[in-house]
Motif scaffolding. Structure first.
Motif, PDB file in Angstrom:
ATOM      1  N   VAL A 317       0.859  -1.187   0.000  1.00 51.13           N
ATOM      2  CA  VAL A 317       0.000   0.000   0.000  1.00 51.13           C
ATOM      3  C   VAL A 317       0.893   1.234   0.000  1.00 51.13           C
ATOM      4  CG1 VAL A 317      -1.837   1.255   1.176  1.00 51.13           C
ATOM      5  CG2 VAL A 317      -1.798  -1.238   1.259  1.00 51.13           C
ATOM      6  N   PRO A 318       1.046   1.898  -1.150  1.00 50.69           N
ATOM      7  CA  PRO A 318       1.913   3.087  -1.204  1.00 50.69           C
ATOM      8  C   PRO A 318       1.352   4.212  -0.347  1.00 50.69           C
ATOM      9  CG  PRO A 318       0.707   2.819  -3.266  1.00 50.69           C
ATOM     10  CD  PRO A 318       0.437   1.598  -2.454  1.00 50.69           C
ATOM     11  N   GLN A 319       2.242   4.958   0.284  1.00 48.95           N
ATOM     12  CA  GLN A 319       1.842   6.027   1.200  1.00 48.95           C
ATOM     13  C   GLN A 319       1.892   7.408   0.561  1.00 48.95           C
ATOM     14  OE1 GLN A 319       4.736   4.994   4.309  1.00 48.95           O
ATOM     15  NE2 GLN A 319       3.044   4.336   5.588  1.00 48.95           N
ATOM     16  N   GLY A 320       2.347   7.483  -0.698  1.00 43.66           N
ATOM     17  CA  GLY A 320       2.437   8.773  -1.362  1.00 43.66           C
ATOM     18  C   GLY A 320       2.640   8.603  -2.856  1.00 43.66           C
ATOM     19  N   ALA A 321       2.856   9.726  -3.543  1.00 44.55           N
ATOM     20  CA  ALA A 321       3.000   9.801  -5.003  1.00 44.55           C
ATOM     21  C   ALA A 321       1.757   9.218  -5.673  1.00 44.55           C
ATOM     22  CB  ALA A 321       4.280   9.121  -5.467  1.00 44.55           C
ATOM     23  N   PHE A 322       1.867   8.811  -6.944  1.00 46.78           N
ATOM     24  CA  PHE A 322       0.711   8.217  -7.615  1.00 46.78           C
ATOM     25  C   PHE A 322       1.125   6.997  -8.429  1.00 46.78           C
ATOM     26  CE2 PHE A 322       1.457  12.569  -9.529  1.00 46.78           C
ATOM     27  CZ  PHE A 322       2.346  12.174 -10.515  1.00 46.78           C
ATOM     28  N   TYR A 323       1.906   6.126  -7.757  1.00 47.14           N
ATOM     29  CA  TYR A 323       2.383   4.909  -8.401  1.00 47.14           C
ATOM     30  C   TYR A 323       2.086   3.691  -7.538  1.00 47.14           C
ATOM     31  CZ  TYR A 323       5.241   8.445 -10.728  1.00 47.14           C
ATOM     32  OH  TYR A 323       5.664   9.564 -11.397  1.00 47.14           O
ATOM     33  N   LEU A 324       1.826   2.581  -8.230  1.00 47.87           N
ATOM     34  CA  LEU A 324       1.768   1.274  -7.583  1.00 47.87           C
ATOM     35  C   LEU A 324       2.901   0.460  -8.183  1.00 47.87           C
ATOM     36  CD1 LEU A 324      -0.027  -0.281  -5.526  1.00 47.87           C
ATOM     37  CD2 LEU A 324      -1.147  -1.340  -7.505  1.00 47.87           C
ATOM     38  N   PHE A 325       3.583  -0.304  -7.340  1.00 45.17           N
ATOM     39  CA  PHE A 325       4.780  -1.045  -7.776  1.00 45.17           C
ATOM     40  C   PHE A 325       4.652  -2.503  -7.344  1.00 45.17           C
ATOM     41  CE2 PHE A 325       9.546  -1.583  -7.904  1.00 45.17           C
ATOM     42  CZ  PHE A 325       9.733  -1.146  -9.209  1.00 45.17           C
ATOM     43  N   PRO A 326       3.743  -3.236  -7.983  1.00 39.23           N
ATOM     44  CA  PRO A 326       3.490  -4.614  -7.551  1.00 39.23           C
ATOM     45  C   PRO A 326       4.616  -5.572  -7.948  1.00 39.23           C
ATOM     46  CG  PRO A 326       1.689  -3.735  -8.910  1.00 39.23           C
ATOM     47  CD  PRO A 326       2.880  -2.848  -9.090  1.00 39.23           C
ATOM     48  N   LYS A 327       4.711  -6.646  -7.185  1.00 43.27           N
ATOM     49  CA  LYS A 327       5.660  -7.713  -7.487  1.00 43.27           C
ATOM     50  C   LYS A 327       4.997  -8.684  -8.457  1.00 43.27           C
ATOM     51  CE  LYS A 327       8.931 -10.658  -4.948  1.00 43.27           C
ATOM     52  NZ  LYS A 327       9.310 -11.105  -3.586  1.00 43.27           N
ATOM     53  N   CYS A 328       5.681  -8.957  -9.582  1.00 42.30           N
ATOM     54  CA  CYS A 328       5.085  -9.792 -10.637  1.00 42.30           C
ATOM     55  C   CYS A 328       5.919 -11.022 -10.942  1.00 42.30           C
ATOM     56  CB  CYS A 328       4.883  -8.964 -11.906  1.00 42.30           C
ATOM     57  SG  CYS A 328       6.421  -8.244 -12.582  1.00 42.30           S
ATOM     58  N   SER A 329       6.900 -11.338 -10.101  1.00 42.26           N
ATOM     59  CA  SER A 329       7.855 -12.414 -10.409  1.00 42.26           C
ATOM     60  C   SER A 329       7.208 -13.794 -10.462  1.00 42.26           C
ATOM     61  CB  SER A 329       9.005 -12.412  -9.395  1.00 42.26           C
ATOM     62  OG  SER A 329       8.512 -12.446  -8.072  1.00 42.26           O
ATOM     63  N   SER A 330       6.005 -13.935  -9.913  1.00 43.11           N
ATOM     64  CA  SER A 330       5.330 -15.251  -9.968  1.00 43.11           C
ATOM     65  C   SER A 330       4.969 -15.639 -11.397  1.00 43.11           C
ATOM     66  CB  SER A 330       4.069 -15.237  -9.099  1.00 43.11           C
ATOM     67  OG  SER A 330       3.079 -14.392  -9.655  1.00 43.11           O
ATOM     68  N   PHE A 331       4.967 -14.646 -12.309  1.00 47.35           N
ATOM     69  CA  PHE A 331       4.632 -14.925 -13.711  1.00 47.35           C
ATOM     70  C   PHE A 331       5.856 -15.282 -14.552  1.00 47.35           C
ATOM     71  CE2 PHE A 331       1.221 -12.014 -12.297  1.00 47.35           C
ATOM     72  CZ  PHE A 331       0.125 -12.823 -12.558  1.00 47.35           C
ATOM     73  N   PHE A 332       7.054 -15.118 -13.989  1.00 49.15           N
ATOM     74  CA  PHE A 332       8.267 -15.381 -14.769  1.00 49.15           C
ATOM     75  C   PHE A 332       8.354 -16.871 -15.090  1.00 49.15           C
ATOM     76  CE2 PHE A 332      10.625 -11.566 -12.633  1.00 49.15           C
ATOM     77  CZ  PHE A 332       9.686 -10.706 -13.181  1.00 49.15           C
ATOM     78  N   GLY A 333       8.681 -17.163 -16.344  1.00 49.61           N
ATOM     79  CA  GLY A 333       8.752 -18.552 -16.785  1.00 49.61           C
ATOM     80  C   GLY A 333       7.460 -19.066 -17.388  1.00 49.61           C
ATOM     81  N   LYS A 334       6.407 -18.270 -17.325  1.00 46.48           N
ATOM     82  CA  LYS A 334       5.113 -18.693 -17.874  1.00 46.48           C
ATOM     83  C   LYS A 334       4.933 -18.161 -19.297  1.00 46.48           C
ATOM     84  CE  LYS A 334       2.761 -19.171 -13.425  1.00 46.48           C
ATOM     85  NZ  LYS A 334       1.552 -18.851 -12.630  1.00 46.48           N
ATOM     86  N   SER A 335       4.000 -18.773 -20.022  1.00 45.69           N
ATOM     87  CA  SER A 335       3.797 -18.428 -21.426  1.00 45.69           C
ATOM     88  C   SER A 335       2.320 -18.333 -21.762  1.00 45.69           C
ATOM     89  CB  SER A 335       4.433 -19.491 -22.338  1.00 45.69           C
ATOM     90  OG  SER A 335       5.808 -19.620 -22.097  1.00 45.69           O
ATOM     91  N   ASN A 336       2.056 -17.592 -22.832  1.00 46.33           N
ATOM     92  CA  ASN A 336       0.741 -17.582 -23.474  1.00 46.33           C
ATOM     93  C   ASN A 336       1.012 -17.718 -24.964  1.00 46.33           C
ATOM     94  OD1 ASN A 336      -1.789 -17.165 -24.528  1.00 46.33           O
ATOM     95  ND2 ASN A 336      -2.004 -15.048 -23.818  1.00 46.33           N
ATOM     96  N   GLY A 337       0.838 -18.933 -25.489  1.00 47.33           N
ATOM     97  CA  GLY A 337       1.197 -19.184 -26.880  1.00 47.33           C
ATOM     98  C   GLY A 337       2.689 -19.018 -27.075  1.00 47.33           C
ATOM     99  N   ASP A 338       3.068 -18.184 -28.052  1.00 40.58           N
ATOM    100  CA  ASP A 338       4.482 -17.951 -28.330  1.00 40.58           C
ATOM    101  C   ASP A 338       5.095 -16.883 -27.430  1.00 40.58           C
ATOM    102  OD1 ASP A 338       4.444 -19.808 -30.389  1.00 40.58           O
ATOM    103  OD2 ASP A 338       3.936 -18.315 -31.926  1.00 40.58           O
ATOM    104  N   PHE A 339       4.273 -16.229 -26.631  1.00 40.37           N
ATOM    105  CA  PHE A 339       4.772 -15.130 -25.791  1.00 40.37           C
ATOM    106  C   PHE A 339       5.201 -15.698 -24.443  1.00 40.37           C
ATOM    107  CE2 PHE A 339       5.645 -11.250 -23.954  1.00 40.37           C
ATOM    108  CZ  PHE A 339       5.308 -10.166 -24.768  1.00 40.37           C
ATOM    109  N   LYS A 340       6.496 -15.686 -24.169  1.00 44.11           N
ATOM    110  CA  LYS A 340       7.022 -16.182 -22.889  1.00 44.11           C
ATOM    111  C   LYS A 340       7.497 -15.010 -22.036  1.00 44.11           C
ATOM    112  CE  LYS A 340       9.985 -19.564 -20.649  1.00 44.11           C
ATOM    113  NZ  LYS A 340      10.944 -20.675 -20.794  1.00 44.11           N
ATOM    114  N   VAL A 341       7.148 -15.038 -20.780  1.00 43.15           N
ATOM    115  CA  VAL A 341       7.532 -13.982 -19.837  1.00 43.15           C
ATOM    116  C   VAL A 341       8.718 -14.462 -19.009  1.00 43.15           C
ATOM    117  CG1 VAL A 341       6.811 -12.617 -17.852  1.00 43.15           C
ATOM    118  CG2 VAL A 341       5.201 -13.037 -19.711  1.00 43.15           C
ATOM    119  N   ASN A 342       9.899 -13.912 -19.298  1.00 45.83           N
ATOM    120  CA  ASN A 342      11.109 -14.299 -18.557  1.00 45.83           C
ATOM    121  C   ASN A 342      11.473 -13.312 -17.454  1.00 45.83           C
ATOM    122  OD1 ASN A 342      11.845 -16.679 -20.103  1.00 45.83           O
ATOM    123  ND2 ASN A 342      12.239 -15.267 -21.796  1.00 45.83           N
TER     124      ASN A 342
END
Length: 397
Positions: A317-342
């Motif tokens: 929960v950010p306490q200021g500014a206007f950005y969210l910076f979520p952690k997305c590493s759980s998606f690394f190594g996964k794919s959708n068709g030919d698109f792989k997220v490394n």
């Protein structure tokens, strides 16, 4: 064969601007892209500030302005620092420049020599390391990850300091994370700084008015730190004046003189029309600042709630500014068709090309596990963007 200078070849292009440009190109092709990549308030500049700018034009403020800024504006900044921050400056300790970005870069160029080390907590604003490289310095990155709310500790700071350390760059509230250092946390860092000679702090406080925990603290308020601190601020974020290009620096007079010498050689004084508009911003009622902050806080609550509903994202929960910076590493190594997220760069590109939502990869900010979304956009855009993100991340297997 002609070549660019080694100085330029050391620099990386701005990832935030690159992502925004790619988003614009897709929009030009008729693709409905929601752009959450740029850190810019979506509000218009308040009318009373615009009127001051118009009056300045009518009054023929169209000549060269003084390099450090008009005395009236510098006096207004002194008054603001006293009233809002409890800090005592004189107008000789203030210099006005062409945007907060110039103030940061001027400070680095004025103080950093070849080989000097500059400590930069990560995640960091993309331009900090590049500015240090431009000055011939060496960025020293301290990792402050998701688990510690993206804030460094005094122990981490102490461990990073060497005889070559010249400066520490702090940004609170933070771009890209929205984290805010409490005054107690800043005091802890100040004690470490003061235990070493000749180390300065560049305190980037451009988001000070967009914080959701009360009054923003400044490391300059700690006893003995004003002489070691360079505050960089401006009107872009608080008053929705990004395009007016008006920033300023508050620092010991000898540093301001150095910045004045530098600025006098390559930009001179900033637009006098912008200066008169900024003067109106500081001297008039601050209700517009409060209203915009309340809107950002509502959007913060909305995007946090919706992002927490996306399986696989970790959200603070950010306490200021206007950005969210979520952690997305759980998606690394996964794919959708030919698109792989490394990595997060792939993830951001996947969100853009498949979900048509423009964000910025965390790699650019020194945290490869996360990505940045700006919620300086409408509630409807936030809802639709997070709907798309939830939909397309569910396709990654």
């Amino acid at each position: 064969m002609a070549q660019l200078s080694d100085r330029l070849n050391r620099l990386a292009p701005s990832a935030t601007l690159a992502m925004s440009q790619k988003s614009s190109e897709m929009k030009a092709q008729g693709i409905d892209v929601i752009n959450m990549s740029v850190g810019e308030p979506d509000f218009n500049t308040p009318d009373h500030i615009k009127e001051a700018g118009k009056k300045a034009i009518d009054d023929n403020y169209s000549k060269y302005s003084p390099v450090p800024g008009y005395p009236s504006l510098r006096d207004a900044i002194v008054a603001k620092l006293k009233k809002e921050n409890g800090l005592d400056y004189t107008s000789k300790e203030i210099i006005v420049g062409t945007g907060g970005k110039q103030g940061v870069c001027n400070t680095v160029l004025a103080l950093v020599n070849n080989g000097d080390e500059v400590i930069i907590p990560a995640p960091y604003w993309v331009s900090y390391p590049q500015m240090v490289k431009l000055a011939g310095g060496e960025p020293v990155v301290i990792r402050a990850g998701f688990e510690q709310d993206f804030k460094i500790t005094p122990e981490q700071l102490e461990a990073a300091i060497t005889p070559k350390t010249k400066m520490v760059i702090l940004c609170s509230p933070s771009n890209p994370t929205g984290s805010v250092y409490s005054q107690e946390e800043l005091d802890g860092l100040a004690k470490v700084i003061l235990s070493h000679e000749n180390i300065f702090v560049l305190s980037d406080e451009i988001y000070e008015h967009i914080n959701y925990i009360g009054k923003n603290g400044s490391i300059a308020a700690y006893s003995g730190m004003k002489e070691r601190t360079i505050i960089c601020n401006g009107v872009s974020k608080a008053y929705a004046m990004t395009g007016w290009r008006l920033g300023w620096v508050a620092a010991p007079e000898w540093i301001v003189k150095g910045i004045n010498k530098l600025q006098g050689q390559y930009t001179s004084g900033t637009s006098d029309v912008s200066q008169l508009a900024a003067l109106a911003a500081y001297e008039s009622d601050q209700a517009c600042v409060v209203e915009m902050k309340q809107a950002f806080e509502r959007r913060r609550d909305l995007i946090v709630e919706l992002a927490k509903g996306v399986p696989g994202l970790e959200v603070n929960v950010p306490q200021g500014a206007f950005y969210l910076f979520p952690k997305c590493s759980s998606f690394f190594g996964k794919s959708n068709g030919d698109f792989k997220v490394n990595n997060s760069t792939d993830f951001a590109m996947y969100l853009l090309e498949v979900g048509h939502v423009a964000t910025v990869a965390g790699d650019a900010f020194g945290d490869p596990d996360c990505f940045r979304m700006s919620y300086a956009t409408s509630d409807d855009n936030i809802r639709e963007a997070l709907r798309r993100i939830k939909e397309v991340t569910a396709l990654l297997k």
